[in-house]
Scaffold this active site. Sequence first.
Site, short mmCIF file in Angstrom:
data_model
loop_
_atom_site.label_atom_id
_atom_site.label_comp_id
_atom_site.label_asym_id
_atom_site.label_seq_id
_atom_site.Cartn_x
_atom_site.Cartn_y
_atom_site.Cartn_z
N GLN A 1 -44.16 -9.42 0.64
CA GLN A 1 -43.50 -7.81 0.40
C GLN A 1 -42.05 -7.93 0.62
O GLN A 1 -41.16 -7.23 -0.07
CB GLN A 1 -44.20 -7.02 1.40
CG GLN A 1 -44.13 -5.37 0.76
CD GLN A 1 -44.99 -4.59 1.76
OE1 GLN A 1 -44.80 -4.48 2.92
NE2 GLN A 1 -45.86 -3.94 0.81
N TRP B 1 0.41 -12.55 -4.27
CA TRP B 1 -0.77 -12.26 -4.86
C TRP B 1 -0.85 -11.67 -6.40
O TRP B 1 -1.62 -10.91 -6.69
CB TRP B 1 -1.39 -11.07 -3.95
CG TRP B 1 -1.72 -11.33 -2.87
CD1 TRP B 1 -1.25 -11.02 -1.47
CD2 TRP B 1 -2.94 -12.48 -2.01
NE1 TRP B 1 -1.89 -11.38 -0.39
CE2 TRP B 1 -2.73 -12.33 -0.89
CE3 TRP B 1 -3.79 -13.24 -2.99
CZ2 TRP B 1 -3.78 -13.12 0.00
CZ3 TRP B 1 -4.50 -13.86 -2.07
CH2 TRP B 1 -4.62 -14.11 -0.60
N ILE C 1 -10.94 -5.84 -1.78
CA ILE C 1 -9.54 -5.76 -1.01
C ILE C 1 -8.36 -6.15 -2.13
O ILE C 1 -7.15 -6.09 -1.86
CB ILE C 1 -9.37 -6.91 -0.13
CG1 ILE C 1 -9.80 -8.43 -0.21
CG2 ILE C 1 -10.12 -6.07 1.18
CD1 ILE C 1 -9.47 -9.23 0.88
N GLY D 1 -32.46 -17.90 2.69
CA GLY D 1 -32.35 -18.65 4.10
C GLY D 1 -31.03 -19.50 4.46
O GLY D 1 -30.16 -19.41 3.67
N ASP E 1 -6.45 -5.70 -6.35
CA ASP E 1 -6.30 -4.56 -7.39
C ASP E 1 -6.26 -3.12 -6.69
O ASP E 1 -6.87 -2.21 -7.33
CB ASP E 1 -7.66 -4.56 -8.30
CG ASP E 1 -7.22 -4.15 -9.59
OD1 ASP E 1 -6.05 -4.56 -9.94
OD2 ASP E 1 -7.75 -3.19 -10.30
N GLY E 2 -5.54 -3.02 -5.50
CA GLY E 2 -5.60 -1.85 -4.75
C GLY E 2 -6.86 -1.67 -4.00
O GLY E 2 -7.84 -1.69 -4.51
N GLY E 3 -6.73 -2.04 -2.70
CA GLY E 3 -7.82 -2.25 -1.72
C GLY E 3 -8.48 -0.92 -1.59
O GLY E 3 -7.99 0.24 -1.82
N ALA F 1 0.82 -1.00 -0.10
CA ALA F 1 0.06 -0.05 0.03
C ALA F 1 0.80 1.36 -0.11
O ALA F 1 0.56 2.38 -0.56
CB ALA F 1 -1.15 0.27 1.00
#
Length: 414
Positions: A300, A170, A383, A361, A385-387, A140
């Site tokens: 609904q 990564w 998170i 459910g 490809d650049g968080g 980062a």
Amino acid sequence: MAIDFTLTPQQRELQLECRKFAGDVLAHARHAESLPTPEERFLATKPAYEAMVAAGFLRKCIPAPAGGESAGLVDMAILAEEFYCVNASVTLTMLGTVLGLLPILLGGTPDQCGRLLGPFLRKSGAPLAGFCSSEPGGSANAGSPPPGEGVRTTARVEGDSWVINGRKRWVSSATGWDRIGADVLCVVCRTDPDAPPDKAVSIIAVERPAPGIVFERAIDSVGHRAHLTPQFGFKHVHAPRHNLLGQEGSGLALTAASFTGTAALVGIFGVALMRAAFEFALHFARTERRGGIHPIIEHQAVGYALVDAKTTIESARYLSWRACHAVDSQSPAADELAIQAKIYGSEASVRVITDLMRVVGIDSYDHEIPLGRLLQDALALPIFDGGNMGVRRRQLHTMLKRPDYSPLLTSGAA
């Protein structure tokens, strides 16, 4: 009319072609995700990936001036949505390869493009490329000045070669099908230890075979179960000096430019996963009574949940298309729109799929139903490809602080 979301006949043909291929080929490759190890799962997708290449879909992601058949990022978004909603893992292998080629496409000379892109323009084999940016311990703060480390992988000149040392992780498909390395790796590395960050980092293309690439482990990721993201090292890996992409020291700028286009596509990834989840939940709501008299769509709360989900899908799709169009037209608003598309589409996908699981459910917690798998894939989008925390701070927040920033730029009014 200037604003029109109608697909051209060629785009509609591309959409239908991709939809058919996804149903005929990619859907059947999902069995790979049930295999025990990350590498087994990845290797089991190779026939599907080879089929994508043979059908010309990789060529359709490479711009026509570089020898491919891509008409632009909007067309890639159409392709990505059809593929990703059926099989995120194999799609990411192909689009991760495209990301791996972007520094060449954006910063390469004609000679470099001619030499390095050849395997990816043929309709045969299973060529892979990787953009080696992320490092163990995080990236980062790649542009951090001292005492921060910034980019820790280094490259120094020895004769006619760069010698690269460091570790990465990564990086999609980086160690290839055989742990030896992808066909091309674009490596973000520090080439001048004494220069300020914006002049210290470069990108160097490493071609296979490259002795010194050391496989450490295949990350066992939560989602994208059949896509390879390894941790690996460079130990005295040599690359020719003429494989420097762009100018020496321009690596951070070239990295940012490469991620602008892919950010818009991350928004489309979110659309694709939401779309797949919505189609399942809609069918479920129309056919299931859950022991009652009426299908649950008559209730609904269920109807409202489906309406909100569909509205979000359409909003994310058109924001992503708008961002892709801005990149294609080199609009000054492209950076802002691309990041907004990534943030909105990725975070909406996690929320919408979770909401649709509530509609279904407890059965949605069963892997026999696709919603859990889709959520696992969606969790990566905010998170990677650049968080999103980082791009909010380093890109969007930085834009807003500029004295010349206009909030009307993205509306076309400035």
